[in-house]
Design an enzyme around this catalytic site. Structure first.
Site, PDB file in Angstrom:
ATOM      1  N   ARG A  16       0.810  -1.232  -0.126  1.00  0.00           N
ATOM      2  CA  ARG A  16      -0.220   0.094  -0.043  1.00  0.00           C
ATOM      3  C   ARG A  16       0.863   1.416   0.075  1.00  0.00           C
ATOM      4  O   ARG A  16       0.585   2.463  -0.099  1.00  0.00           O
ATOM      5  CB  ARG A  16      -0.879  -0.117   1.263  1.00  0.00           C
ATOM      6  CG  ARG A  16      -2.083  -1.083   1.250  1.00  0.00           C
ATOM      7  CD  ARG A  16      -2.881  -1.316   2.478  1.00  0.00           C
ATOM      8  NE  ARG A  16      -2.080  -2.217   3.360  1.00  0.00           N
ATOM      9  CZ  ARG A  16      -2.342  -2.520   4.572  1.00  0.00           C
ATOM     10  NH1 ARG A  16      -3.579  -2.177   5.009  1.00  0.00           N
ATOM     11  NH2 ARG A  16      -1.947  -3.280   5.216  1.00  0.00           N
ATOM     12  N   SER A 101       4.912  -4.365  15.856  1.00  0.00           N
ATOM     13  CA  SER A 101       5.043  -4.231  14.167  1.00  0.00           C
ATOM     14  C   SER A 101       6.169  -3.170  13.971  1.00  0.00           C
ATOM     15  O   SER A 101       5.971  -2.089  14.711  1.00  0.00           O
ATOM     16  CB  SER A 101       3.720  -3.908  13.393  1.00  0.00           C
ATOM     17  OG  SER A 101       3.087  -4.948  13.663  1.00  0.00           O
ATOM     18  N   ARG A 333      29.221  23.485   2.134  1.00  0.00           N
ATOM     19  CA  ARG A 333      29.300  22.146   1.604  1.00  0.00           C
ATOM     20  C   ARG A 333      30.271  21.301   2.790  1.00  0.00           C
ATOM     21  O   ARG A 333      30.917  21.749   3.453  1.00  0.00           O
ATOM     22  CB  ARG A 333      29.812  21.916   0.163  1.00  0.00           C
ATOM     23  CG  ARG A 333      28.421  22.764  -0.504  1.00  0.00           C
ATOM     24  CD  ARG A 333      29.054  22.905  -2.065  1.00  0.00           C
ATOM     25  NE  ARG A 333      29.584  21.521  -2.563  1.00  0.00           N
ATOM     26  CZ  ARG A 333      30.477  21.637  -3.675  1.00  0.00           C
ATOM     27  NH1 ARG A 333      30.926  22.611  -4.018  1.00  0.00           N
ATOM     28  NH2 ARG A 333      30.858  20.516  -3.958  1.00  0.00           N
ATOM     29  N   LYS A 351      33.578  24.891   0.647  1.00  0.00           N
ATOM     30  CA  LYS A 351      33.841  23.523   0.425  1.00  0.00           C
ATOM     31  C   LYS A 351      35.015  23.067   1.097  1.00  0.00           C
ATOM     32  O   LYS A 351      36.017  23.414   0.761  1.00  0.00           O
ATOM     33  CB  LYS A 351      33.542  23.274  -1.050  1.00  0.00           C
ATOM     34  CG  LYS A 351      33.403  21.373  -1.111  1.00  0.00           C
ATOM     35  CD  LYS A 351      33.981  20.833  -2.524  1.00  0.00           C
ATOM     36  CE  LYS A 351      35.461  20.753  -2.204  1.00  0.00           C
ATOM     37  NZ  LYS A 351      36.211  20.355  -3.483  1.00  0.00           N
TER      38      LYS A 351
HETATM   39  C1  UD1 Z   1      -2.222  -5.810  11.873  1.00  0.00           C
HETATM   40  C2  UD1 Z   1      -3.080  -6.684  12.650  1.00  0.00           C
HETATM   41  C3  UD1 Z   1      -4.481  -5.942  12.933  1.00  0.00           C
HETATM   42  C4  UD1 Z   1      -3.962  -4.588  13.725  1.00  0.00           C
HETATM   43  C5  UD1 Z   1      -2.851  -3.553  12.825  1.00  0.00           C
HETATM   44  C6  UD1 Z   1      -2.411  -2.566  13.625  1.00  0.00           C
HETATM   45  C7  UD1 Z   1      -2.876  -9.088  12.007  1.00  0.00           C
HETATM   46  C8  UD1 Z   1      -3.528 -10.091  11.193  1.00  0.00           C
HETATM   47  N1  UD1 Z   1      -3.598  -7.821  12.073  1.00  0.00           N
HETATM   48  O1  UD1 Z   1      -2.970  -5.541  10.665  1.00  0.00           O
HETATM   49  O2  UD1 Z   1      -5.137  -6.575  13.677  1.00  0.00           O
HETATM   50  O3  UD1 Z   1      -5.199  -3.675  13.865  1.00  0.00           O
HETATM   51  O4  UD1 Z   1      -1.802  -4.599  12.269  1.00  0.00           O
HETATM   52  O5  UD1 Z   1      -1.367  -1.787  12.877  1.00  0.00           O
HETATM   53  O6  UD1 Z   1      -1.952  -9.141  12.627  1.00  0.00           O
HETATM   54  N2  UD1 Z   1       4.467  -8.785   8.534  1.00  0.00           N
HETATM   55  C9  UD1 Z   1       5.270  -9.876   8.634  1.00  0.00           C
HETATM   56  N3  UD1 Z   1       4.978 -10.970   7.803  1.00  0.00           N
HETATM   57  C10 UD1 Z   1       3.845 -11.286   7.367  1.00  0.00           C
HETATM   58  C11 UD1 Z   1       2.848 -10.269   7.486  1.00  0.00           C
HETATM   59  C12 UD1 Z   1       3.144  -8.947   7.868  1.00  0.00           C
HETATM   60  O7  UD1 Z   1       6.577  -9.588   9.044  1.00  0.00           O
HETATM   61  O8  UD1 Z   1       3.562 -12.232   6.552  1.00  0.00           O
HETATM   62  C13 UD1 Z   1       4.837  -7.630   9.302  1.00  0.00           C
HETATM   63  C14 UD1 Z   1       4.701  -6.422   8.480  1.00  0.00           C
HETATM   64  O9  UD1 Z   1       5.829  -6.025   7.768  1.00  0.00           O
HETATM   65  C15 UD1 Z   1       4.091  -5.188   9.260  1.00  0.00           C
HETATM   66  C16 UD1 Z   1       3.276  -5.970  10.349  1.00  0.00           C
HETATM   67  O10 UD1 Z   1       3.539  -7.489  10.325  1.00  0.00           O
HETATM   68  O11 UD1 Z   1       5.053  -4.503   9.743  1.00  0.00           O
HETATM   69  C17 UD1 Z   1       1.933  -5.940  10.367  1.00  0.00           C
HETATM   70  O12 UD1 Z   1       1.395  -6.356   8.976  1.00  0.00           O
HETATM   71  P1  UD1 Z   1       0.483  -5.450   8.174  1.00  0.00           P
HETATM   72  O13 UD1 Z   1       0.141  -6.306   6.759  1.00  0.00           O
HETATM   73  O14 UD1 Z   1       0.721  -4.058   8.088  1.00  0.00           O
HETATM   74  O15 UD1 Z   1      -0.712  -5.685   8.919  1.00  0.00           O
HETATM   75  P2  UD1 Z   1      -2.241  -4.917   9.215  1.00  0.00           P
HETATM   76  O16 UD1 Z   1      -3.185  -5.134   7.875  1.00  0.00           O
HETATM   77  O17 UD1 Z   1      -1.744  -3.348   9.471  1.00  0.00           O
HETATM   78 CA    CA Z   2      -0.031  -2.298   9.424  1.00  0.00          CA
END
Ligand code: UD1
Ligand code: CA
Length: 458
Positions: A16, A101, A333, A351
């Site tokens: 996104r 996250s 610089r 510089k």
């Molecule tokens: C997620 C939560 C949601 C919460 C929101 C908060 C889940 C299913 N959903 O949704 O409930 O409200 O965060 O911000 O957990 N990532 C991985 N591997 C993957 C998928 C994701 O490492 O396979 C990481 C992404 O890089 C990201 C984080 O996990 O940093 C969250 O993933 P993202 O896809 O942004 O989840 P949301 O749709 O925001």
């Molecule tokens: Ca997210």
């Protein structure tokens, strides 16, 4: 011994964001999002910090360095699957594991500490950090029963109409009993709207095992903001900027218009410094006390000592000594070192040059690859000619010299101290102490010649 661990999820591509840069590497106030998260986690005494990487793994590892352990999630099959990748490192440990996250850059260490405290008091198997969102769209919703007890988390895409109306959201931060977490993860499946293994499904699984599921609601929704697109990135930047500016103002710095003042998170500023509107201060910059940073100046990775005035100028990877000043409209610089009480006026470029105490470079001058001593007067329009088209050369100018206006100093040169360069000279040879160098055509005047010319000023 119970351990305290954190897993940072940072394997997603961030579709996104519509970007070549992986999501967690987008910057807010000078630092990547994942670095912001890690910096706060580091303040909370963890035994282990594990970052799950996938898309852009190398770039993320390079950004974080040895501040965390890394596990690779080869395919992005969901947040639950991402956490599973840490099982080899953490699965056998007793203790507590927080999950955060990499795309929620505004959380503070204080909130993490409060969450741990709440979790320990509740003796829960998991505590979810929740908050009330003005617009919950896109977040997982916290579903509670009639008694207010958490039942489950439902993702936006799986939520029915009633669930979509819930404004309490999952911030994506949780504290788990470590062993309960990994055993429950084995029971998740990908039977949902996105075909992913959701970490959020662990809540229902733990409930079905009669384990205690707690939720700690934080007051400040802004702090929990998740960044999934550029609109959220700009909102998060604004919130972070406000935080940074207010911290500086509380420390005794004046800002004329903080809404239009951009200061990176690692910048340090001394008290009684005044910052006008439109100023950007970036990277690892340090600014001293009693400085004045005038509107629209940009300063990056530089050291500005005390009592310095910067007027609408740009300074990069350079140093300005106590009491010096620059501008309007000048440019330092990289690798410029400006001494104490030096004056650099308008339309000057410096510089890779050192300028000694009390020297004045007033107007329209280029100083490149040079070492200037103390108390030199550099006239208007002087050019340090440092480049012959293939190589760069260095010029040294001694103390107390006078460089006349519109001189060209063709490097390499040694201009001794107490020497004098006549205005308009193109200097190609060294100048000795107490000498005056003059290198220009003598003037000839032709008497009465004006009348022979056909000059008309209409
Ligand atoms: C997620 C939560 C949601 C919460 C929101 C908060 C889940 C299913 N959903 O949704 O409930 O409200 O965060 O911000 O957990 N990532 C991985 N591997 C993957 C998928 C994701 O490492 O396979 C990481 C992404 O890089 C990201 C984080 O996990 O940093 C969250 O993933 P993202 O896809 O942004 O989840 P949301 O749709 O925001
Ligand atoms: Ca997210």
């Amino acid at each position: 011994m119970p351990t305290r661990n954190t897993i940072i999820l940072a394997a997603g591509k961030g579709t996104r964001m519509k970007s070549k840069v992986y999501k967690v590497l987008h910057r807010i106030c000078g630092k990547t999002m994942v670095d912001h998260v890690l910096t706060q986690v580091e303040k909370t005494n963890m035994d282990n910090i594990v970052t799950v990487v996938g898309y852009g793994a190398e770039a993320v590892e390079e950004n974080i360095g040895d501040r965390a352990k890394f596990v690779v999630q080869k395919e992005q099959l969901g947040t639950g699957h991402a956490v599973m990748q840490a099982e080899d490192l953490l699965g056998n440990l007793d203790g507590t594991t927080m999950i955060v996250s990499g795309d929620t850059p505004l959380f503070t260490a204080e909130t993490f500490e409060k969450l741990f405290e709440y979790h320990e008091n509740e003796k829960a198997a998991v505590t979810i950090l929740t908050s009330k969102a003005p617009d919950p769209t896109g977040y997982g919703r916290i579903v509670r029963n009639d008694l207010g007890i958490v039942e489950k988390i439902v993702e936006q895409k799986d939520a029915n109409e009633i669930e979509q109306a819930i404004d309490e959201i999952n911030t994506g931060v949780y504290v788990f009993d470590n062993k309960s977490l990994f055993s429950a993860l084995h029971k998740t499946n990908n039977d949902n709207a996105q075909g992913e293994y959701y970490l959020t499904d662990v809540i229902e699984i733990l409930k079905s095992e009669d384990k205690i599921v707690a939720a700690y609601e934080m007051d400040d929704f802004d702090e929990s903001m998740g960044v999934n697109d550029r609109v959220a990135l700009s909102k998060a930047t604004k919130i972070m900027q406000k935080r940074i500016n207010e911290m500086h103002m509380r420390n005794g710095i004046s800002m004329v218009n903080p809404e239009d003042t951009y200061i990176d998170v690692d910048v340090k500023i001394g008290s009684d410094t005044i910052i006008e509107a439109g100023v950007s201060i970036k990277g690892k910059t340090t600014i001293g006390e009693d400085c004045f940073i005038g509107s629209n100046s940009e300063i990056r990775d530089s050291v500005i000592k005390n009592n310095v005035t910067v007027t609408s100028s740009m300074i990069e990877e350079s140093e300005m000594g106590d009491g010096s000043n620059i501008g309007p409209d000048s440019h330092l610089r990289p690798q410029s070192k400006i001494g104490k009480n030096v004056h650099i006026g308008n339309f000057c470029e410096v510089k890779k040059a050192e300028i000694g105490e009390g020297t004045k470079v007033g107007h329209l001058t280029y100083v490149g690859d040079a070492t200037l001593g103390k108390n030199i007067n550099v006239g208007c329009g002087v050019v340090f000619v440092n480049y012959d088209g293939a190589n760069k050369f260095h010029t040294n100018v001694g103390d107390d010299t006078f460089i006349g206006s519109n001189s060209n100093l063709v490097a390499p040169l040694e201009i001794a101290d107490h020497s004098f360069i006549a205005a308009g000279s193109t200097i190609t040879k060294d100048v000795e102490q107490f000498d005056m160098a003059i290198a220009r055509e003598r003037q000839t005047n032709k008497p009465g010649y004006f009348k022979k010319l056909n000059y008309k000023n209409n």
